[in-house]
Design a protein around this motif. Structure first.
Motif, PDB file in Angstrom:
ATOM      1  N   GLY A   1      18.954 -92.970 -17.983  1.00 41.43           N
ATOM      2  CA  GLY A   1      19.349 -92.925 -19.393  1.00 41.43           C
ATOM      3  C   GLY A   1      18.514 -93.747 -20.338  1.00 41.43           C
ATOM      4  N   ALA A   2      17.378 -94.280 -19.878  1.00 41.84           N
ATOM      5  CA  ALA A   2      16.495 -95.006 -20.792  1.00 41.84           C
ATOM      6  C   ALA A   2      15.920 -94.049 -21.836  1.00 41.84           C
ATOM      7  N   TYR A   3      15.533 -94.605 -22.949  1.00 41.28           N
ATOM      8  CA  TYR A   3      14.889 -93.796 -23.988  1.00 41.28           C
ATOM      9  C   TYR A   3      13.420 -93.574 -23.632  1.00 41.28           C
ATOM     10  N   VAL A   4      12.845 -92.494 -24.148  1.00 45.07           N
ATOM     11  CA  VAL A   4      11.412 -92.259 -24.028  1.00 45.07           C
ATOM     12  C   VAL A   4      10.885 -91.801 -25.379  1.00 45.07           C
ATOM     13  N   SER A   5       9.771 -92.370 -25.784  1.00 45.32           N
ATOM     14  CA  SER A   5       9.144 -91.976 -27.046  1.00 45.32           C
ATOM     15  C   SER A   5       7.656 -91.733 -26.785  1.00 45.32           C
ATOM     16  N   PRO A   6       6.963 -91.119 -27.732  1.00 46.13           N
ATOM     17  CA  PRO A   6       5.502 -91.109 -27.613  1.00 46.13           C
ATOM     18  C   PRO A   6       4.999 -92.540 -27.473  1.00 46.13           C
ATOM     19  N   GLY A   7       3.890 -92.717 -26.771  1.00 47.73           N
ATOM     20  CA  GLY A   7       3.400 -94.056 -26.457  1.00 47.73           C
ATOM     21  C   GLY A   7       3.179 -94.920 -27.687  1.00 47.73           C
ATOM     22  N   TRP A   8       3.628 -96.163 -27.607  1.00 49.44           N
ATOM     23  CA  TRP A   8       3.467 -97.095 -28.714  1.00 49.44           C
ATOM     24  C   TRP A   8       2.022 -97.569 -28.823  1.00 49.44           C
TER      25      TRP A   8
ATOM     26  N   ILE B   1       6.203-101.833 -45.668  1.00 50.37           N
ATOM     27  CA  ILE B   1       5.468-102.243 -44.469  1.00 50.37           C
ATOM     28  C   ILE B   1       5.446-101.065 -43.513  1.00 50.37           C
ATOM     29  N   ASP B   2       4.247-100.630 -43.159  1.00 42.92           N
ATOM     30  CA  ASP B   2       4.068 -99.406 -42.380  1.00 42.92           C
ATOM     31  C   ASP B   2       4.177 -99.618 -40.879  1.00 42.92           C
ATOM     32  N   VAL B   3       3.756-100.782 -40.409  1.00 43.42           N
ATOM     33  CA  VAL B   3       3.500-100.965 -38.975  1.00 43.42           C
ATOM     34  C   VAL B   3       4.064-102.289 -38.480  1.00 43.42           C
ATOM     35  N   ILE B   4       4.586-102.263 -37.260  1.00 40.15           N
ATOM     36  CA  ILE B   4       4.877-103.483 -36.518  1.00 40.15           C
ATOM     37  C   ILE B   4       3.739-103.681 -35.526  1.00 40.15           C
TER      38      ILE B   4
ATOM     39  N   LEU C   1      16.469 -95.994 -34.318  1.00 41.44           N
ATOM     40  CA  LEU C   1      15.448 -95.800 -33.292  1.00 41.44           C
ATOM     41  C   LEU C   1      14.251 -95.014 -33.804  1.00 41.44           C
ATOM     42  N   ASN C   2      14.506 -93.950 -34.515  1.00 40.31           N
ATOM     43  CA  ASN C   2      13.399 -93.134 -35.010  1.00 40.31           C
ATOM     44  C   ASN C   2      12.530 -93.896 -36.000  1.00 40.31           C
ATOM     45  N   GLU C   3      13.162 -94.717 -36.819  1.00 40.25           N
ATOM     46  CA  GLU C   3      12.391 -95.508 -37.781  1.00 40.25           C
ATOM     47  C   GLU C   3      11.543 -96.560 -37.077  1.00 40.25           C
ATOM     48  N   LEU C   4      12.070 -97.148 -36.008  1.00 41.17           N
ATOM     49  CA  LEU C   4      11.288 -98.118 -35.237  1.00 41.17           C
ATOM     50  C   LEU C   4      10.108 -97.449 -34.539  1.00 41.17           C
ATOM     51  N   VAL C   5      10.352 -96.272 -33.958  1.00 43.41           N
ATOM     52  CA  VAL C   5       9.268 -95.545 -33.304  1.00 43.41           C
ATOM     53  C   VAL C   5       8.182 -95.180 -34.315  1.00 43.41           C
ATOM     54  N   GLU C   6       8.579 -94.884 -35.539  1.00 40.18           N
ATOM     55  CA  GLU C   6       7.594 -94.596 -36.583  1.00 40.18           C
ATOM     56  C   GLU C   6       6.677 -95.795 -36.810  1.00 40.18           C
ATOM     57  N   LYS C   7       7.251 -97.017 -36.823  1.00 37.63           N
ATOM     58  CA  LYS C   7       6.452 -98.224 -37.062  1.00 37.63           C
ATOM     59  C   LYS C   7       5.598 -98.592 -35.854  1.00 37.63           C
TER      60      LYS C   7
ATOM     61  N   ILE D   1       6.285 -85.186 -27.879  1.00 41.82           N
ATOM     62  CA  ILE D   1       7.039 -84.921 -26.652  1.00 41.82           C
ATOM     63  C   ILE D   1       7.448 -83.455 -26.702  1.00 41.82           C
ATOM     64  N   GLU D   2       6.599 -82.619 -26.147  1.00 49.04           N
ATOM     65  CA  GLU D   2       6.871 -81.189 -26.093  1.00 49.04           C
ATOM     66  C   GLU D   2       6.038 -80.579 -24.974  1.00 49.04           C
ATOM     67  N   GLU D   3       6.470 -79.438 -24.503  1.00 50.70           N
ATOM     68  CA  GLU D   3       5.755 -78.770 -23.416  1.00 50.70           C
ATOM     69  C   GLU D   3       4.342 -78.409 -23.861  1.00 50.70           C
ATOM     70  N   GLY D   4       3.371 -78.739 -23.022  1.00 46.76           N
ATOM     71  CA  GLY D   4       1.975 -78.499 -23.331  1.00 46.76           C
ATOM     72  C   GLY D   4       1.259 -79.690 -23.937  1.00 46.76           C
ATOM     73  N   ALA D   5       2.012 -80.719 -24.321  1.00 45.26           N
ATOM     74  CA  ALA D   5       1.402 -81.909 -24.928  1.00 45.26           C
ATOM     75  C   ALA D   5       0.922 -82.868 -23.844  1.00 45.26           C
ATOM     76  N   LYS D   6      -0.074 -83.680 -24.187  1.00 46.21           N
ATOM     77  CA  LYS D   6      -0.538 -84.725 -23.287  1.00 46.21           C
ATOM     78  C   LYS D   6       0.593 -85.720 -23.052  1.00 46.21           C
ATOM     79  N   ALA D   7       0.784 -86.125 -21.806  1.00 42.28           N
ATOM     80  CA  ALA D   7       1.849 -87.074 -21.476  1.00 42.28           C
ATOM     81  C   ALA D   7       1.371 -88.489 -21.761  1.00 42.28           C
ATOM     82  N   ASN D   8       1.790 -89.004 -22.890  1.00 40.88           N
ATOM     83  CA  ASN D   8       1.491 -90.375 -23.302  1.00 40.88           C
ATOM     84  C   ASN D   8       2.817 -90.939 -23.790  1.00 40.88           C
ATOM     85  N   LEU D   9       3.500 -91.710 -22.945  1.00 39.73           N
ATOM     86  CA  LEU D   9       4.919 -91.997 -23.143  1.00 39.73           C
ATOM     87  C   LEU D   9       5.257 -93.464 -22.920  1.00 39.73           C
ATOM     88  N   THR D  10       6.259 -93.934 -23.662  1.00 41.20           N
ATOM     89  CA  THR D  10       6.833 -95.262 -23.466  1.00 41.20           C
ATOM     90  C   THR D  10       8.317 -95.120 -23.154  1.00 41.20           C
ATOM     91  N   PHE D  11       8.764 -95.772 -22.088  1.00 39.21           N
ATOM     92  CA  PHE D  11      10.167 -95.749 -21.662  1.00 39.21           C
ATOM     93  C   PHE D  11      10.774 -97.123 -21.944  1.00 39.21           C
TER      94      PHE D  11
END
Length: 426
Positions: free
Chosen positions: A48-55, A299-302, A347-353, A369-379
């Motif tokens: 049940g951990a979250y996964v986002s595109p790689g930070w 502020i755009d980025v963390i 969560l989505n706003e944090l992933v944006e930063k 995160i979609e089928e056919g995309a390069k797997a570059n992920l953060t859990f």
């Protein structure tokens, strides 16, 4: 490989659905619920951990070449992976400075064997001396993603003007360390009530703000893109806010320690040099302004400004210690506790930063995160309690104010370059 029971967070996912992700040859092959494990397929249950595109951390110091006693590309990337980052952009205050294409290519080559993508930032000026423009075009062709003299500002206004004009032709930002040296030095902490009480020379916020104002005006005049590094003052945030409203090409970043800690900690922690950084820790009003700037999008980025130093360099009197602390391994926990748990950002706003905005500013490919995309992920998770003790530091150095602190939320793994890296606690 089958990665089971994850909750995607991306532009198309809100972290509410639990799915499995099948990866083949580094590409996301299938996303669905209850996927069957194929014969010979490796699996991992993320419970049940979250996964986002790689930070991505767009502001770190890897120290190599030249200062390998502090950090190496290998150890810095290990720290990045432990912190959940699949990509970093490293500053050019190395020895030799990253002011020519060969140094840019050396860094990229050295990082190929790590699970983290390393994007060098080239110098604005030759040897970071502030006199003449470095070979920007050649460095960009070699892989540089931006230009900065970080550690020092581009102090000469005419040099900064030319740099912005050149960089705008190349389509990359100038990242400036915003500091009026005449106003700031020899400051060792924020100038204010605490520095006065402690008898330490202080660096006033206006030393940062006057340079931000100058760079905004130069960006407006040239049409170039200036990125304000590690912003730390309330007035600085407001300057960026107003410039954005006027359409100036300005972006900015903030470090977790600047929206978490204040200058009171220096007295509270008995002059621990792990609380000495530049820009320095400011006041509670400044901390509140950093959070407000993150919330309203100013502020755009963390980022972390991950700045390792050897033990013997930090174990000196406060005024003699170098500025800088580790940041890669604790960034998510601090962001989670100060922004997500307090409902300042979702969560989505944090992933944006942490993911989308740094890549956008540096003109890098957007991850999906979609089928056919390069797997570059953060859990990652948001509720795990853990202690950031010395045995869990992957960096070569140990200079962090968060050592032995109990934290909440942790990056548990990354997947990049066809490799799953699990962040187990020792």
């Amino acid at each position: 490989m089958l990665l089971q029971n994850v909750r995607p967070v991306s532009k198309n996912h809100k972290g509410t659905d639990t799915v499995d992700i099948r990866i083949e040859e580094g590409v996301i092959k299938e996303i669905g619920s209850g996927l069957t494990l194929n014969k010979g397929e490796e699996s991992h249950d993320f419970e049940g951990a979250y996964v986002s595109p790689g930070w991505m951390d767009m502001h770190i110091h890897l120290r190599e070449p030249g200062f390998e006693h502090k950090e190496t590309i290998k150890t810095g990337c290990a720290a990045a992976a432990f912190g959940g980052f699949t990509a970093v952009a490293c500053m050019p205050n190395t020895k030799p400075a990253t002011h020519t294409r060969d140094v840019v290519e050396y860094i990229i080559k050295k990082a190929e064997s790590t699970p983290v993508d390393v994007h060098p930032i080239g110098c604005v000026t030759k040897d970071r001396a502030g006199k003449s423009i470095a070979e920007m075009g050649d460095m960009k062709d070699g892989g540089a993603v931006a230009f900065s003299d970080d550690g020092d500002p581009v102090y000469d206004s005419q040099v900064m003007r030319v740099a912005l004009e050149y960089s705008s032709m190349l389509g990359v930002p100038i990242i400036n360390h915003e500091e009026d040296l005449a106003l700031s030095r020899p400051g060792h902490m924020n100038e204010g009530r605490v520095s006065t009480r402690l008898g330490l020379d202080g660096t006033p916020g206006i030393a940062e703000e006057t340079m931000i104002a100058r760079d905004i005006l130069l960006a407006e005049y040239t049409g170039g893109h200036v990125h304000v590094a590690h912003i730390s003052t309330a007035k600085g945030v407001d300057l960026v806010r107003q410039a954005k409203k006027q359409g100036v090409k300005v972006t900015t970043e903030v470090c977790p320690h600047h929206f978490d800690l204040t200058d009171e900690e220096i007295e509270r922690q008995n002059f621990s040099t792990n609380y000495k950084m530049h820009p320095p820790l400011r006041t509670q009003a400044d901390v509140d302004a950093m959070i407000e700037g993150l919330v309203d999008g100013t502020i755009d980025v963390i980022c972390t400004d991950h700045a390792p130093h050897a033990i013997e360099e930090k174990e000196v009197e406060f005024i003699y210690a170098p500025n800088g602390i580790l940041g890669l391994e604790t960034a998510w926990s601090i962001s989670n506790m100060r922004l997500l748990k307090t409902k300042k950002l979702n969560l989505n706003e944090l992933v944006e930063k942490l993911c989308y905005n740094p890549r956008s500013i540096l003109n890098l490919e957007e991850l999906k995160i979609e089928e056919g995309a390069k797997a570059n992920l953060t859990f990652f998770n948001t509720d795990e309690e853990w202690t950031y003790d010395v045995k869990n530091i992957r960096s070569k150095s140990k200079n962090s104010p968060y050592i032995d602190k109990k934290l909440e939320g942790r990056a548990v793994a990354i997947f990049n370059k066809g490799e799953l890296v699990l962040n187990t606690l020792k």
